[in-house]
Motif scaffolding. Structure first.
Motif, short mmCIF file in Angstrom:
data_model
loop_
_atom_site.label_atom_id
_atom_site.label_comp_id
_atom_site.label_asym_id
_atom_site.label_seq_id
_atom_site.Cartn_x
_atom_site.Cartn_y
_atom_site.Cartn_z
N PRO A 224 0.81 -1.24 0.00
CA PRO A 224 0.00 0.00 0.00
C PRO A 224 0.83 1.27 0.00
CG PRO A 224 -0.89 -1.58 1.57
CD PRO A 224 0.41 -2.14 1.09
N ALA A 225 2.09 1.19 0.47
CA ALA A 225 2.93 2.38 0.50
C ALA A 225 3.64 2.64 -0.82
CB ALA A 225 3.97 2.24 1.62
N SER A 232 -1.72 -0.41 -5.55
CA SER A 232 -2.13 -1.59 -4.78
C SER A 232 -3.59 -1.94 -5.07
CB SER A 232 -1.93 -1.35 -3.28
OG SER A 232 -2.71 -0.26 -2.82
N LEU A 233 -4.43 -0.93 -5.24
CA LEU A 233 -5.83 -1.18 -5.56
C LEU A 233 -5.98 -1.73 -6.97
CD1 LEU A 233 -7.65 1.92 -4.00
CD2 LEU A 233 -7.65 -0.45 -3.18
N ARG A 234 -5.23 -1.20 -7.91
CA ARG A 234 -5.30 -1.72 -9.28
C ARG A 234 -4.91 -3.19 -9.32
NH1 ARG A 234 -2.45 3.49 -12.13
NH2 ARG A 234 -4.35 4.71 -12.53
N ALA A 271 9.17 -5.51 0.70
CA ALA A 271 8.83 -4.25 1.35
C ALA A 271 8.17 -4.44 2.69
CB ALA A 271 7.91 -3.44 0.44
N SER A 272 7.82 -5.68 3.04
CA SER A 272 7.19 -5.90 4.34
C SER A 272 8.19 -5.66 5.47
CB SER A 272 6.65 -7.32 4.43
OG SER A 272 7.70 -8.26 4.34
N LEU A 277 14.29 -1.25 0.90
CA LEU A 277 14.84 -2.36 0.14
C LEU A 277 14.23 -2.46 -1.25
CD1 LEU A 277 15.01 -5.21 2.81
CD2 LEU A 277 16.89 -3.86 1.91
N ASP A 278 13.01 -1.99 -1.38
CA ASP A 278 12.28 -2.22 -2.62
C ASP A 278 11.17 -1.18 -2.71
OD1 ASP A 278 12.15 -4.22 -4.85
OD2 ASP A 278 10.09 -4.38 -4.15
N ARG A 279 10.49 -1.20 -3.83
CA ARG A 279 9.37 -0.25 -3.99
C ARG A 279 8.03 -0.89 -3.65
NH1 ARG A 279 10.10 1.34 -10.00
NH2 ARG A 279 10.78 -0.83 -10.07
N GLY A 280 8.07 -2.00 -2.94
CA GLY A 280 6.82 -2.67 -2.57
C GLY A 280 6.26 -3.51 -3.68
N LEU A 281 7.12 -3.97 -4.61
CA LEU A 281 6.64 -4.67 -5.79
C LEU A 281 7.06 -6.13 -5.87
CD1 LEU A 281 7.49 -1.94 -8.48
CD2 LEU A 281 5.34 -2.25 -7.22
N HIS A 282 8.17 -6.51 -5.23
CA HIS A 282 8.74 -7.83 -5.45
C HIS A 282 8.58 -8.74 -4.25
CE1 HIS A 282 10.99 -5.16 -8.27
NE2 HIS A 282 10.65 -6.14 -9.09
#
Length: 317
Positions: A224-225, A232-234, A271-272, A277-282
């Motif tokens: 979500p960040a 995240s909604l898409r 990203a958790s 570390l990441d953009r919240g994608l991997h």
């Protein structure tokens, strides 16, 4: 072995997968390999029974009342009720991992060469003794990934994959295609555009590989960040739409299958732990492990349900 013991054996929880079965006259000989045999079988006597079972079916029936064909059909029906039969192939299954950086195997800026789910998926196939060959135009991954070929393109959208897909398929001639795509599209594309692009991509793949089985997975969640926030909604709405897209292709007679990975959560993302570390994608290691499990089970379901899966007879090795 009497009928009761045999019946109890085939209901055993670890008796999940069979590689092939051959029957002749009133004797049925079954060679068995389970998905988790090496990890879960501790009883050597049971292991021996599972690997090589000879059932003298005539001992359970009055042969003056029942024909050999009847006895054979009974035993086969008992097996089919509880087991998944996997056909034996003379050639290795050519599997193309297709997608973006998640197929490539990026875990974050600190780990871009892990091979992602491909490493563990390959190791699972080796453990299963299933002859498999990964195919694609790219070759990346760690030493523990013996077959590094793939078609994972970091940063690519569905339109970009569609534009290059035909040349990949002509060269690789895959039997199965593992498609996970859409994460990068969430950045700028609307949900409507994403669904249209997925439809187009599936049509291109099935047109160029009409005999191949196409497995279409939902994408991992987006933190979500991640920026922009609507990504995240898409991803959630896109995942919800994929089953309908796949169903429409199946209705057209195309060999397409939905692989539901929507149980993946933000805890399965790099990203958790830290958004730095990441953009919240991997996915993280845990996430990629789960993805490998999803693909592994899906591949077995598909080849089990397609005993006459056509393997291309003339193709590059």
């Amino acid at each position: 072995m009497n009928k009761e013991i045999f019946h109890n054996l085939i209901q055993h929880t670890i008796f999940r997968k069979l590689i092939f079965f051959v029957y002749y006259s009133h004797v049925i000989k079954v060679t068995i390999v389970t998905l988790a045999l090496k990890r879960k079988l501790k009883n050597k006597a049971l292991s021996s029974l599972l690997y090589q079972i000879k059932v003298d079916a005539s001992s359970h029936f009055d042969t003056t009342l029942y024909s050999d064909a009847y006895i054979n059909n009974w035993a086969i029906a008992e097996l089919k009720e509880k087991c998944t039969f996997v056909p034996e192939y003379k050639s290795p299954l050519r599997i193309m991992p297709l997608g973006d950086s998640i197929t490539y195997g990026i875990k974050g800026i600190s780990d871009i060469d892990s091979g992602g789910y491909r490493t563990e998926l390959w190791q699972k196939f080796v453990a299963d003794d299933l002859p498999v060959k990964f195919v694609g135009s790219r070759c990346d991954g760690p030493n523990e990934l013996s077959d590094k070929m793939h078609e994972g393109h970091p940063g690519w959208t569905m339109k970009q994959v569609s534009a290059s897909a035909s040349q990949w398929f002509d060269a690789a001639q895959p039997d199965l295609i593992l498609l996970m795509i859409g994460t990068n599209d969430t950045r700028k594309s609307s949900l409507k555009t994403m669904i249209e692009d997925l439809n187009t991509l599936i049509d291109i793949i099935t047109q160029h590989c009409p005999k191949a089985q196409l497995l279409v997975a939902s994408i991992p969640p987006i933190h979500p960040a991640a920026k922009p926030a609507i990504r995240s909604l898409r991803a959630i709405y896109f995942n919800a739409a994929i089953p309908s897209v796949v169903s429409s292709k199946i209705a057209q007679g195309k060999k397409v299958h939905f692989v539901d990975m929507r149980s993946l959560s933000v805890q399965d993302l790099t990203a958790s732990l830290s958004l730095d570390l990441d953009r919240g994608l991997h996915p993280n290691a845990q996430g990629y492990r789960k993805i490998a499990n999803f693909w592994h089970d899906a591949v077995f379901r598909v080849i089990s349900n397609n005993k006459h899966l056509t393997l291309t007879s003339s193709r590059p090795s």
